[in-house]
Design a protein around this motif. Structure first.
Motif, PDB file in Angstrom:
ATOM      1  N   GLN A  19       0.861  -1.179   0.000  1.00  0.00           N
ATOM      2  CA  GLN A  19       0.000   0.000   0.000  1.00  0.00           C
ATOM      3  C   GLN A  19       0.896   1.227   0.000  1.00  0.00           C
ATOM      4  O   GLN A  19       1.886   1.270   0.732  1.00  0.00           O
ATOM      5  N   GLU A  20       0.556   2.207  -0.797  1.00  0.00           N
ATOM      6  CA  GLU A  20       1.393   3.396  -0.925  1.00  0.00           C
ATOM      7  C   GLU A  20       0.653   4.621  -0.414  1.00  0.00           C
ATOM      8  O   GLU A  20      -0.537   4.808  -0.682  1.00  0.00           O
ATOM      9  N   ASP A  21       1.359   5.455   0.335  1.00  0.00           N
ATOM     10  CA  ASP A  21       0.810   6.727   0.779  1.00  0.00           C
ATOM     11  C   ASP A  21       1.915   7.779   0.695  1.00  0.00           C
ATOM     12  O   ASP A  21       2.987   7.523   0.120  1.00  0.00           O
ATOM     13  N   ALA A  22       1.697   8.928   1.291  1.00  0.00           N
ATOM     14  CA  ALA A  22       2.656  10.017   1.184  1.00  0.00           C
ATOM     15  C   ALA A  22       4.004   9.680   1.812  1.00  0.00           C
ATOM     16  O   ALA A  22       5.033  10.270   1.448  1.00  0.00           O
ATOM     17  N   SER A  23       4.015   8.741   2.746  1.00  0.00           N
ATOM     18  CA  SER A  23       5.262   8.393   3.430  1.00  0.00           C
ATOM     19  C   SER A  23       6.034   7.281   2.743  1.00  0.00           C
ATOM     20  O   SER A  23       7.133   6.938   3.163  1.00  0.00           O
ATOM     21  N   GLY A  24       5.467   6.675   1.699  1.00  0.00           N
ATOM     22  CA  GLY A  24       6.180   5.645   0.964  1.00  0.00           C
ATOM     23  C   GLY A  24       5.343   4.416   0.670  1.00  0.00           C
ATOM     24  O   GLY A  24       4.118   4.437   0.785  1.00  0.00           O
ATOM     25  N   LYS A  25       6.029   3.334   0.292  1.00  0.00           N
ATOM     26  CA  LYS A  25       5.381   2.063  -0.036  1.00  0.00           C
ATOM     27  C   LYS A  25       5.521   1.126   1.162  1.00  0.00           C
ATOM     28  O   LYS A  25       6.620   0.902   1.656  1.00  0.00           O
TER      29      LYS A  25
ATOM     30  N   TYR B  13       1.236  -1.003   7.691  1.00  0.00           N
ATOM     31  CA  TYR B  13       0.251   0.037   7.420  1.00  0.00           C
ATOM     32  C   TYR B  13      -0.072   0.751   8.732  1.00  0.00           C
ATOM     33  O   TYR B  13      -0.280   0.120   9.765  1.00  0.00           O
ATOM     34  N   GLY B  14      -0.183   2.055   8.677  1.00  0.00           N
ATOM     35  CA  GLY B  14      -0.535   2.788   9.877  1.00  0.00           C
ATOM     36  C   GLY B  14      -1.956   2.531  10.346  1.00  0.00           C
ATOM     37  O   GLY B  14      -2.254   2.595  11.535  1.00  0.00           O
ATOM     38  N   GLN B  15      -2.854   2.202   9.404  1.00  0.00           N
ATOM     39  CA  GLN B  15      -4.270   2.098   9.751  1.00  0.00           C
ATOM     40  C   GLN B  15      -4.699   0.689  10.159  1.00  0.00           C
ATOM     41  O   GLN B  15      -5.858   0.461  10.456  1.00  0.00           O
ATOM     42  N   LEU B  16      -3.772  -0.268  10.197  1.00  0.00           N
ATOM     43  CA  LEU B  16      -4.145  -1.632  10.576  1.00  0.00           C
ATOM     44  C   LEU B  16      -4.328  -1.719  12.085  1.00  0.00           C
ATOM     45  O   LEU B  16      -3.376  -1.542  12.847  1.00  0.00           O
ATOM     46  N   SER B  17      -5.520  -1.995  12.525  1.00  0.00           N
ATOM     47  CA  SER B  17      -5.797  -2.108  13.956  1.00  0.00           C
ATOM     48  C   SER B  17      -5.623  -3.545  14.413  1.00  0.00           C
ATOM     49  O   SER B  17      -5.614  -4.485  13.614  1.00  0.00           O
ATOM     50  N   GLN B  18      -5.479  -3.732  15.704  1.00  0.00           N
ATOM     51  CA  GLN B  18      -5.376  -5.071  16.258  1.00  0.00           C
ATOM     52  C   GLN B  18      -6.645  -5.876  15.989  1.00  0.00           C
ATOM     53  O   GLN B  18      -6.594  -7.086  15.777  1.00  0.00           O
TER      54      GLN B  18
ATOM     55  N   LEU C 205       4.346  -9.391   8.976  1.00  0.00           N
ATOM     56  CA  LEU C 205       4.184  -9.140  10.399  1.00  0.00           C
ATOM     57  C   LEU C 205       4.310 -10.452  11.159  1.00  0.00           C
ATOM     58  O   LEU C 205       3.827 -11.486  10.706  1.00  0.00           O
ATOM     59  N   ALA C 206       4.961 -10.401  12.318  1.00  0.00           N
ATOM     60  CA  ALA C 206       5.012 -11.557  13.203  1.00  0.00           C
ATOM     61  C   ALA C 206       3.652 -11.738  13.875  1.00  0.00           C
ATOM     62  O   ALA C 206       2.750 -10.903  13.726  1.00  0.00           O
ATOM     63  N   GLU C 207       3.505 -12.822  14.626  1.00  0.00           N
ATOM     64  CA  GLU C 207       2.215 -13.119  15.259  1.00  0.00           C
ATOM     65  C   GLU C 207       1.757 -12.006  16.189  1.00  0.00           C
ATOM     66  O   GLU C 207       0.564 -11.733  16.309  1.00  0.00           O
ATOM     67  N   ASP C 208       2.709 -11.310  16.823  1.00  0.00           N
ATOM     68  CA  ASP C 208       2.344 -10.221  17.732  1.00  0.00           C
ATOM     69  C   ASP C 208       2.194  -8.880  17.010  1.00  0.00           C
ATOM     70  O   ASP C 208       2.148  -7.833  17.637  1.00  0.00           O
ATOM     71  N   SER C 209       2.155  -8.922  15.672  1.00  0.00           N
ATOM     72  CA  SER C 209       1.921  -7.754  14.813  1.00  0.00           C
ATOM     73  C   SER C 209       3.126  -6.835  14.667  1.00  0.00           C
ATOM     74  O   SER C 209       3.001  -5.753  14.090  1.00  0.00           O
TER      75      SER C 209
END
Length: 225
Positions: A38-44, A74-79, A49-53
């Motif tokens: 996923q790409e946004d203003a901060s990069g690609k 991704y910044g928007q991925l919630s637990q 991710l490991a099991e603990d995210s």
């Protein structure tokens, strides 16, 4: 013969000690999550991710050029989102991103392929980007011993029983390992062995000259044509 456009950049790269004489590493993560890019203003953003995210840094591709680099969660991925992912009961190797540009394919997209050649030839291969390889790309994988049935296309975050993350054997502008050359050695050996004996005799001892001068759009961005 080098174009002035990239002269200073290549002079700088020529001074870097890129070759490292060591073997690449590989890490295995139970219940690992593969993130498509996923790409946004901060990069690609892409990787594993490991099991603990927590983000697996070995899954990033930190090329010297930011244009060719990617990595990070991704910044928007919630637990809650991660916790709701169903598990695909397979063991996969993370290859990374694929797109069909021959130069980038050879330099940026196959550096983790050493793992299938040297550790687990039948492992499933998780990738994101464009769909399954066709044409010369499919032929390259076939010569490397990888079959179409091994590919797992990841277009949304997916959790697997196990995710193997091989270290890249080449990161442009950063380093190159002997394992990277062994990928091409294997492909070349298989290609030569598939040629008829008569074809080999026709070229034995004769120089072969390859040129891209017929591709006009590559002027003036390439050198040594």
């Amino acid at each position: 013969y080098m174009d002035e456009l990239f002269l200073e950049s290549y002079r700088a790269l020529d001074q870097l000690p890129l070759l490292q004489h060591r073997e690449p590493a590989a890490e295995t993560f139970s219940n690992g999550i593969v993130l498509p890019c996923q790409e946004d203003a901060s990069g690609k953003h892409a990787g594993v991710l490991a099991e603990d995210s927590t983000y697996v840094e070995l899954s990033a591709f930190p090329a010297l050029s930011p244009v060719d680099s990617w990595g990070g969660s991704y910044g928007q991925l919630s637990q809650a989102t991660l916790g709701s992912l169903s598990t695909v009961h397979r063991r996969v190797m993370y290859l990374g991103r694929l797109w069909w540009h021959w130069g980038h394919f050879l330099m940026d997209l196959i550096p983790r392929l050493w793992y299938t050649l040297e550790q687990d030839p039948e492992v499933l291969i998780a990738f994101d980007g464009q769909e399954l390889p066709q044409g010369v790309y499919r032929e390259f994988f076939s010569l490397a011993g990888v079959q179409p049935s091994q590919f797992v296309h990841v277009d949304t975050p997916m959790r697997f029983d196990e995710v193997v993350v091989p270290e890249c054997s080449h990161v442009p502008g950063r380093f190159v390992l002997p394992a990277f050359a062994r990928i091409f050695d294997r492909v070349a050996e298989q290609a030569v062995s598939a040629l008829p004996t008569k074809s080999l005799k026709n070229f034995a001892g004769r120089p072969v000259y390859l040129t891209r001068t017929g591709i006009q759009k590559k002027f003036p961005t390439e050198f040594g044509r």
